[in-house]
Every structure is written in structure tokens, then in C-alpha cells.
Write a protein that holds these residues in place. Sequence first.
Motif, PDB file in Angstrom:
ATOM      1  N   GLN A 154      59.531 189.802  31.398  1.00  0.00           N
ATOM      2  CA  GLN A 154      60.004 189.611  30.054  1.00  0.00           C
ATOM      3  C   GLN A 154      61.276 190.264  29.700  1.00  0.00           C
ATOM      4  O   GLN A 154      62.281 189.472  29.022  1.00  0.00           O
ATOM      5  CB  GLN A 154      58.950 190.152  28.601  1.00  0.00           C
ATOM      6  CG  GLN A 154      57.796 189.624  28.774  1.00  0.00           C
ATOM      7  CD  GLN A 154      56.772 190.428  27.948  1.00  0.00           C
ATOM      8  OE1 GLN A 154      57.014 191.552  27.630  1.00  0.00           O
ATOM      9  NE2 GLN A 154      55.716 189.880  27.517  1.00  0.00           N
ATOM     10  N   TYR A 163      61.820 184.563  34.432  1.00  0.00           N
ATOM     11  CA  TYR A 163      62.404 183.213  34.127  1.00  0.00           C
ATOM     12  C   TYR A 163      63.752 183.554  33.956  1.00  0.00           C
ATOM     13  O   TYR A 163      64.404 184.541  34.025  1.00  0.00           O
ATOM     14  CB  TYR A 163      62.027 182.728  32.626  1.00  0.00           C
ATOM     15  CG  TYR A 163      62.322 183.411  31.672  1.00  0.00           C
ATOM     16  CD1 TYR A 163      63.187 183.175  30.709  1.00  0.00           C
ATOM     17  CD2 TYR A 163      61.684 184.497  31.033  1.00  0.00           C
ATOM     18  CE1 TYR A 163      63.846 183.587  29.798  1.00  0.00           C
ATOM     19  CE2 TYR A 163      62.097 185.361  29.933  1.00  0.00           C
ATOM     20  CZ  TYR A 163      63.061 184.705  29.225  1.00  0.00           C
ATOM     21  OH  TYR A 163      63.716 185.385  28.029  1.00  0.00           O
ATOM     22  N   GLY A 220      57.173 176.665  35.253  1.00  0.00           N
ATOM     23  CA  GLY A 220      56.864 176.429  33.929  1.00  0.00           C
ATOM     24  C   GLY A 220      56.113 177.460  33.140  1.00  0.00           C
ATOM     25  O   GLY A 220      55.698 177.064  32.233  1.00  0.00           O
ATOM     26  N   ILE A 221      55.655 178.619  34.020  1.00  0.00           N
ATOM     27  CA  ILE A 221      54.955 179.429  33.192  1.00  0.00           C
ATOM     28  C   ILE A 221      55.505 180.924  33.468  1.00  0.00           C
ATOM     29  O   ILE A 221      55.965 181.286  34.381  1.00  0.00           O
ATOM     30  CB  ILE A 221      53.507 179.510  33.976  1.00  0.00           C
ATOM     31  CG1 ILE A 221      52.726 178.107  33.662  1.00  0.00           C
ATOM     32  CG2 ILE A 221      52.502 180.740  33.222  1.00  0.00           C
ATOM     33  CD1 ILE A 221      52.120 177.875  32.572  1.00  0.00           C
ATOM     34  N   LYS A 222      55.719 181.692  32.329  1.00  0.00           N
ATOM     35  CA  LYS A 222      56.732 182.721  32.263  1.00  0.00           C
ATOM     36  C   LYS A 222      55.743 184.134  32.586  1.00  0.00           C
ATOM     37  O   LYS A 222      56.264 184.908  33.376  1.00  0.00           O
ATOM     38  CB  LYS A 222      57.379 182.992  30.911  1.00  0.00           C
ATOM     39  CG  LYS A 222      58.270 181.980  30.902  1.00  0.00           C
ATOM     40  CD  LYS A 222      59.144 182.439  29.202  1.00  0.00           C
ATOM     41  CE  LYS A 222      60.297 181.453  29.129  1.00  0.00           C
ATOM     42  NZ  LYS A 222      60.806 181.998  27.694  1.00  0.00           N
ATOM     43  N   THR A 261      50.417 175.949  38.329  1.00  0.00           N
ATOM     44  CA  THR A 261      50.516 175.847  36.852  1.00  0.00           C
ATOM     45  C   THR A 261      49.560 175.131  35.976  1.00  0.00           C
ATOM     46  O   THR A 261      49.289 175.642  35.061  1.00  0.00           O
ATOM     47  CB  THR A 261      51.806 174.935  36.883  1.00  0.00           C
ATOM     48  OG1 THR A 261      53.052 175.686  37.303  1.00  0.00           O
ATOM     49  CG2 THR A 261      52.381 174.620  35.565  1.00  0.00           C
ATOM     50  N   ARG A 304      50.905 179.092  28.055  1.00  0.00           N
ATOM     51  CA  ARG A 304      51.562 178.265  27.633  1.00  0.00           C
ATOM     52  C   ARG A 304      52.754 177.745  28.608  1.00  0.00           C
ATOM     53  O   ARG A 304      53.349 178.637  29.210  1.00  0.00           O
ATOM     54  CB  ARG A 304      52.406 178.710  26.234  1.00  0.00           C
ATOM     55  CG  ARG A 304      52.958 177.578  25.615  1.00  0.00           C
ATOM     56  CD  ARG A 304      53.645 178.267  24.362  1.00  0.00           C
ATOM     57  NE  ARG A 304      54.657 179.192  24.734  1.00  0.00           N
ATOM     58  CZ  ARG A 304      55.267 180.141  23.787  1.00  0.00           C
ATOM     59  NH1 ARG A 304      55.318 179.860  22.610  1.00  0.00           N
ATOM     60  NH2 ARG A 304      56.511 180.901  24.303  1.00  0.00           N
ATOM     61  N   THR A 305      53.066 176.411  28.516  1.00  0.00           N
ATOM     62  CA  THR A 305      54.189 175.873  29.497  1.00  0.00           C
ATOM     63  C   THR A 305      55.323 176.296  28.683  1.00  0.00           C
ATOM     64  O   THR A 305      55.647 176.251  27.457  1.00  0.00           O
ATOM     65  CB  THR A 305      54.011 174.615  29.963  1.00  0.00           C
ATOM     66  OG1 THR A 305      54.186 173.639  28.856  1.00  0.00           O
ATOM     67  CG2 THR A 305      52.610 174.621  30.727  1.00  0.00           C
ATOM     68  N   ASP A 306      56.514 176.254  29.719  1.00  0.00           N
ATOM     69  CA  ASP A 306      58.022 176.642  29.163  1.00  0.00           C
ATOM     70  C   ASP A 306      58.906 176.509  30.136  1.00  0.00           C
ATOM     71  O   ASP A 306      58.479 176.954  31.302  1.00  0.00           O
ATOM     72  CB  ASP A 306      58.086 178.142  28.306  1.00  0.00           C
ATOM     73  CG  ASP A 306      59.336 178.270  27.471  1.00  0.00           C
ATOM     74  OD1 ASP A 306      59.914 177.202  27.300  1.00  0.00           O
ATOM     75  OD2 ASP A 306      59.233 179.359  26.843  1.00  0.00           O
ATOM     76  N   SER A 307      60.273 176.197  29.865  1.00  0.00           N
ATOM     77  CA  SER A 307      61.158 176.070  30.815  1.00  0.00           C
ATOM     78  C   SER A 307      61.454 177.502  31.381  1.00  0.00           C
ATOM     79  O   SER A 307      61.761 178.193  30.729  1.00  0.00           O
ATOM     80  CB  SER A 307      62.330 175.513  30.352  1.00  0.00           C
ATOM     81  OG  SER A 307      63.486 175.330  31.276  1.00  0.00           O
ATOM     82  N   THR A 365      67.301 178.918  32.212  1.00  0.00           N
ATOM     83  CA  THR A 365      68.210 179.540  31.051  1.00  0.00           C
ATOM     84  C   THR A 365      69.836 178.936  31.166  1.00  0.00           C
ATOM     85  O   THR A 365      70.099 178.519  32.190  1.00  0.00           O
ATOM     86  CB  THR A 365      68.090 181.087  30.991  1.00  0.00           C
ATOM     87  OG1 THR A 365      68.755 181.554  32.130  1.00  0.00           O
ATOM     88  CG2 THR A 365      66.474 181.543  30.784  1.00  0.00           C
TER      89      THR A 365
END
Length: 419
Positions: free
Chosen positions: A124, A133, A165-167, A191, A200-203, A206
Amino acid sequence: MLKICVWLLYCTAVITLVQSTSDSTNNSSISQPDSTTSNTDNTNITSPSVQGVSTKPSYATIATTSPIEQSNDTNGPIQLLPMVINTWKFPEANALAWRILRQSEGGLRQTRNAVVEGCTKCEQMQCDGTVGYGGSPDELGETTLDAMVMDGASMDMGAVAGLIGIKDAIRVARYVLERTTHSLLVGQAATNFAVAMGFRTDSLVTPESRAMWQQWKAENCQPNFWQRVNPDPKISCGPYAPKATPLSRWKEDRARSEYKIGNQHHDTIGMVAIDANNQIHTGTSTNGARNKIPGRVGDSPIPGAGSYADNEVGAAVATGDGDIMMRFLPTFTAVEAMRSGKTPKEAADEAVNRIIKHYKDFAGAVIAVNRLGQYAAACYGMPEFPFVISSPAEALAVKTVKCMPAITDIDILTLKKTL
């Protein structure tokens, strides 16, 4: 007749005097053991006539300090467990893991939670851009994650590699451990598994990681991990095609590092947690090597490479040039060295020395911990290596170990005999 009476009176008096003397002697001999027995019941009471030691060997009681003085004296073993230790100077991750470990007496049943949430903290925080990420983009500008959790009691483990796509990489690894009978899931399939488990998927890209990638492209994709291809990867970007060349010697056949490992460029968080019952868990998390070829997986999610745990012996975690380290299974090597009776220091040294015997430009470190909480670290290819330890003896202490000196090849010149 008178003489006889006088004689009898004399004899009676003598007999009475002898009996009186005998009784006095017997009473005196009985009272002495009572006094000695009293001394044996309380070791703090001693006979002043013998300067603290009883005259009878069967009691042989030496005067001791008072109970208060004994409690303040550091004559017993230092309490090392529970404990948590991690690679690099990531104190926030260690602090969270230590707080979780202390939620139960002796850290019991909390070691898995500790390593998972401790490493999650680094994910994080994007620790130094090498965990989580938004860091270490590959050649396509994408960030992918590797992570592992290992249980030293059951020898079970769960890992993900190339997670897209998963943090929450190490939390997904925990689900692989707890919800499947597999050990490692990779890529898009990992994934898909994470999504099925409710993640939850996320990019993972950055603006910062996109800027890293764009600058790398603008500098002709330097450095990279290609060799013996066309066009020349030392001066140009791809796409690349194989180049037909004779096989080179091993010294010329090594991948080039994407950056120099050191205090400004870390690559992995590796963590060990041990409770008071010697239950051990290890965890790792990384976003891999910067500018890596898509699909590349390093040592972090590989058991025996990135980390290894065995409740019977101890554990180890590693960090550094993963492409090289995974060829030698350094954490497995360290644990097995401790199994054979070596100290954590000897075990860590052996794991590193085995690598630099073949790769003298290697950079990395190994932390070894035995089941009692004794630990040591060894490193090579950098000036020093920091790590963080928390235990009853050392609350959130940042330690630093000096690394082994660089090994250089020595050219031996043959002297010709002259006439």
C-alpha cells in the motif's frame, strides 16, 4: 557396718553424677541437627561460623542473593519470541506486523496474519517503488506483482506471479494457500482467481510508473535483459529477433541488472514471524525487476528462493538479483545449514557464498532465523544491508550489516625462466 553404709552412699553419688553428665551431653547432640535443618529450608540463612557454607556435605548450602536481586539480574535467557523481522529499512511494515503479533499471548495463531498484513502495508505504501502497484514497469509499461506465504508447520505455501490488475498480491497468495491445493498461480489466470475470491481489479500503472517507462524508451531502452539478439540490445529498443552466435562462456552469458541493488534501489520485502510456540510463517512481495521482459518471474514467489520456513529448524528470506538467486535456492540452503547445526550467521554466509562462487557481480542479501529467534544477515554487492527486527528484546530496531568485500578475479602470470 558404718564403713559399708558410707561406701554405698559414695557409690550412689558417683552414679548420679555420671547419669547427669550423660543426659546433658545427649541433649546437646540433639539440638544441633535442628539448627542445621533450619538452614536447609531457607538458603538465605547461613552459619556465620563457616562463612555461608554448612559443615555437613549433605547440606552444602551456599548463600544466594535475595529474590528481588535475582529478578533484576540478567542471568537467564533473553526472551526472543515472539518476533518479526524483515528485509530493508521498512519499519512501518514491521511495526504493523509486530502489533498484530502482540494481539495474542506470545503471538500465538497470529504469525500468518502478521506477515500478510505487514507485507500488505508495504504494498500500500509502494515501498521504494519496488513493492506494490505503480513501480518497476516492464517493457510494455505494465506493473505486475509477485508474492508468497509459507507455513512452517504444514510446509504448505501459496503464491502468485505476474499478477495483473490486483493490488493485494500477498493477500491473494494467502487465498491460494488457504482455498486451493495448488502452490502457485500466474498471470491473468491468477487475476481471474483473485476476482473469484472477491478481490477488486484496479490499474497498477500510475503516472510515476508511466513516466519511468517513457524515459526508459527515450533512452533507447537501456538497460534491458536481452542478449544475442538483433538489433543490438545495448544500443537499441526491440522488437528483437534471435542472433545466431556461438555459445559464450558463462562469464559472458549473464543477464545485466536493471539497476544496481542498494539502499536506494530495493527489490523485495521478505518477512519472518515466529510465535512463542515456534510457529513460523514467511511472506514476500515485489513488483519485480524494472524494465523486465513481460512474463519474467523472479525469486520472490518461489519456495526456497525468496523465502523458506520450517518449524523444526527456522526460516530465511532473501532479496537481491532474483534471476540469479532463484538458481541457488538461498533460503532453502540457509535453513538446511541450520538443520545441520550451523548458526544463523554461518547459514546466511553459506547461502551467499554459494552464489558468489559463480556470480561475482551478484548483489543481494539473506536473513536467517532459527526457531528460537536468533538471527543473522549476510550480503554482497553493496556496502551494507539494513533490516528491521521487533521482539521482546528489541522493539522495532533497525539493524545494518556490512556486506562481504567484493571478489575480483586474479590473473596469475607465469614467470619464464631466464638463462
